[in-house]
Scaffold this motif. Structure first.
Motif, PDB file in Angstrom:
ATOM      1  N   LYS A 145      53.019 -10.342  30.174  1.00 39.47           N
ATOM      2  CA  LYS A 145      53.886  -9.550  31.054  1.00 39.47           C
ATOM      3  C   LYS A 145      53.066  -8.913  32.176  1.00 39.47           C
ATOM      4  CE  LYS A 145      56.976  -5.556  31.122  1.00 39.47           C
ATOM      5  NZ  LYS A 145      57.563  -4.429  30.371  1.00 39.47           N
ATOM      6  N   GLU A 146      51.889  -8.413  31.845  1.00 43.13           N
ATOM      7  CA  GLU A 146      51.039  -7.759  32.844  1.00 43.13           C
ATOM      8  C   GLU A 146      50.569  -8.756  33.900  1.00 43.13           C
ATOM      9  OE1 GLU A 146      50.703  -7.468  29.546  1.00 43.13           O
ATOM     10  OE2 GLU A 146      51.558  -5.440  29.426  1.00 43.13           O
ATOM     11  N   GLU A 147      50.223  -9.978  33.478  1.00 42.23           N
ATOM     12  CA  GLU A 147      49.783 -10.998  34.433  1.00 42.23           C
ATOM     13  C   GLU A 147      50.921 -11.407  35.365  1.00 42.23           C
ATOM     14  OE1 GLU A 147      46.287 -13.235  31.810  1.00 42.23           O
ATOM     15  OE2 GLU A 147      48.391 -13.853  31.594  1.00 42.23           O
ATOM     16  N   LEU A 148      52.129 -11.495  34.823  1.00 40.97           N
ATOM     17  CA  LEU A 148      53.272 -11.855  35.650  1.00 40.97           C
ATOM     18  C   LEU A 148      53.598 -10.735  36.634  1.00 40.97           C
ATOM     19  CD1 LEU A 148      55.047 -14.305  35.971  1.00 40.97           C
ATOM     20  CD2 LEU A 148      56.649 -13.338  34.322  1.00 40.97           C
ATOM     21  N   ALA A 149      53.451  -9.496  36.196  1.00 48.36           N
ATOM     22  CA  ALA A 149      53.674  -8.355  37.095  1.00 48.36           C
ATOM     23  C   ALA A 149      52.639  -8.361  38.222  1.00 48.36           C
ATOM     24  CB  ALA A 149      53.603  -7.048  36.313  1.00 48.36           C
TER      25      ALA A 149
END
Length: 305
Positions: A145-149
Motif C-alpha cells: 500500500k505504501e509503495e502504491l501511495a
C-alpha cells in the motif's frame, strides 16, 4: 425507478450495458451511476447539448476507451461480457486494483507511466478515460500500500495527474471470482466520493461506507440524531472525533495532528461523551461515533453540491 430506467423511458433507443461495442462508443454519449457497474448510452443524434449537460449533473459522464491489448480484452469479456473463461492459468494468485483519474483529459498522459508502476505481467485495463483496473499476480514484486501511495504521489508530482487506487484482496480463481471482483468494483464506486482525500484505499477502509449505504434514512436518523446535535453545536467536532478514532483513540498523536493542546482535545472528547453517552475508548463506542462522523461529512458534502 432508477435514474437509468427513467432515461430509457425518455430515450427508447438508449443502451444499458457494462461493455459497449466499438460502434456504440462512437455514436452514443455515456453516463454511469456512482453505485453501479452499468453504463447508459444515449444516441448523440437524439440528445441536445442542454439535455446532455443536465444529465451530467445527476450521473457521471464517462468517455469509454477501447481495450488496448488482447489480455485487456479477455478480462473485459470475462468481467463485463459473456465469457466465463478465466483469463489466468489455474492456481494463479492475483488481486484486482481499481483506479480513478481526477480528469478525463489525463488519460493519454498516464497510460505509459502507469505501466512502469506495475510489473510486466500485470494487465492494465481502462474502462473509460477516467476509470480502470489492474490485474496483478502475487509475487515478491507485488506493490505494498505504501509503495502504491508513493507511486500515486510521483505521478501527481511528475505529470500533474491525480489518481486514486483501491486495492482488492489476493485470491485464487473459483466459481465466485467474477462476482467477488465486481463486488469490489461496486464498493469502490460507492465509496470513492467520500474517500477522495486518500490516494490508496483498501476493503477494510471502505467497509464503514458500505455499512452506511445499507442503512435507511430512518435508521440513520434514529442512530445518529443525538450525535448530530453535538456536531451542530461544534462544527469542527466531527473532524476531531474521526481523527481520534482513526488514530486508535490515542489523544497525544491526535492532538499533534490537529495542532491542539492535549488538554483542549481531552476537554472536547469528554464533552462529546457527556452529551451523547458514548464511550470513545470502547471498540463499539468508537465505531458508532466513527460511522456518525462519516455520515455527517457525507451530508455536508451533499449540501455543498
Amino acid at each position: 425507478m432508477t435514474m437509468l430506467e427513467k432515461l430509457v423511458q425518455q430515450y427508447p433507443n438508449a443502451i444499458v450495458t457494462q461493455k459497449p461495442t466499438e460502434d456504440q462508443l462512437q455514436h452514443f454519449l455515456w453516463y454511469q451511476e456512482s453505485s453501479s457497474n452499468e453504463m447508459i448510452g444515449l444516441p448523440k443524434s437524439e440528445i441536445t447539448t442542454n439535455e446532455a449537460n443536465l444529465i451530467g449533473l445527476f450521473l457521471n459522464k464517462i468517455i469509454p476507451v477501447a481495450s488496448s491489448t488482447h489480455a485487456a480484452m479477455k478480462w473485459d469479456q470475462y468481467l463485463f461480457g459473456d465469457s466465463n473463461e478465466m483469463p489466468l492459468p489455474d492456481q494463479s494468485i492475483f488481486r484486482f486494483i481499481s483506479f480513478q483519474l481526477s480528469q478525463s483529459n489525463h488519460y493519454q498522459e498516464i497510460v505509459e507511466p502507469l505501466h512502469f508502476v506495475f510489473s510486466d505481467d500485470a494487465v492494465i485495463v481502462f474502462r473509460d478515460a477516467t476509470n480502470g483496473y489492474v490485474i496483478e499476480l502475487k509475487s515478491e514484486n507485488s506493490l505494498t500500500k505504501e509503495e502504491l501511495a508513493s507511486a500515486a504521489q510521483a505521478l501527481e508530482t511528475d505529470i500533474d495527474v491525480k489518481i486514486q487506487f483501491f486495492i482488492g484482496a489476493f485470491r485464487s480463481f473459483g466459481q465466485q471470482t467474477k462476482a467477488e471482483l465486481l463486488q469490489e468494483l461496486k464498493w469502490f464506486n460507492e465509496s470513492r466520493n467520500w474517500t477522495n482525500r486518500q490516494t490508496v484505499i483498501t476493503a477494510e477502509e471502505i467497509f464503514p461506507i458500505v455499512v452506511l449505504n445499507h442503512l435507511s434514512s430512518i435508521e440513520k436518523s434514529f442512530l445518529f440524531s443525538k450525535i448530530f446535535e453535538a456536531f451542530q453545536a461544534d462544527p469542527e467536532l466531527s473532524h476531531v472525533i474521526r481523527t481520534y478514532v482513526e488514530n486508535l483513540s490515542n489523544a497525544s498523536s491526535t492532538a499533534k495532528i490537529l495542532y491542539l493542546h492535549r488538554n483542549s482535545l481531552q476537554y472536547r472528547l469528554d464533552k462529546f461523551s457527556e452529551r451523547t453517552n458514548i464511550d470513545l475508548k470502547s471498540v463499539h463506542g468508537s465505531m458508532y461515533a466513527y460511522l456518525a462522523c462519516l455520515e455527517w461529512e457525507i451530508k455536508k458534502a451533499e449540501n455543498v453540491r
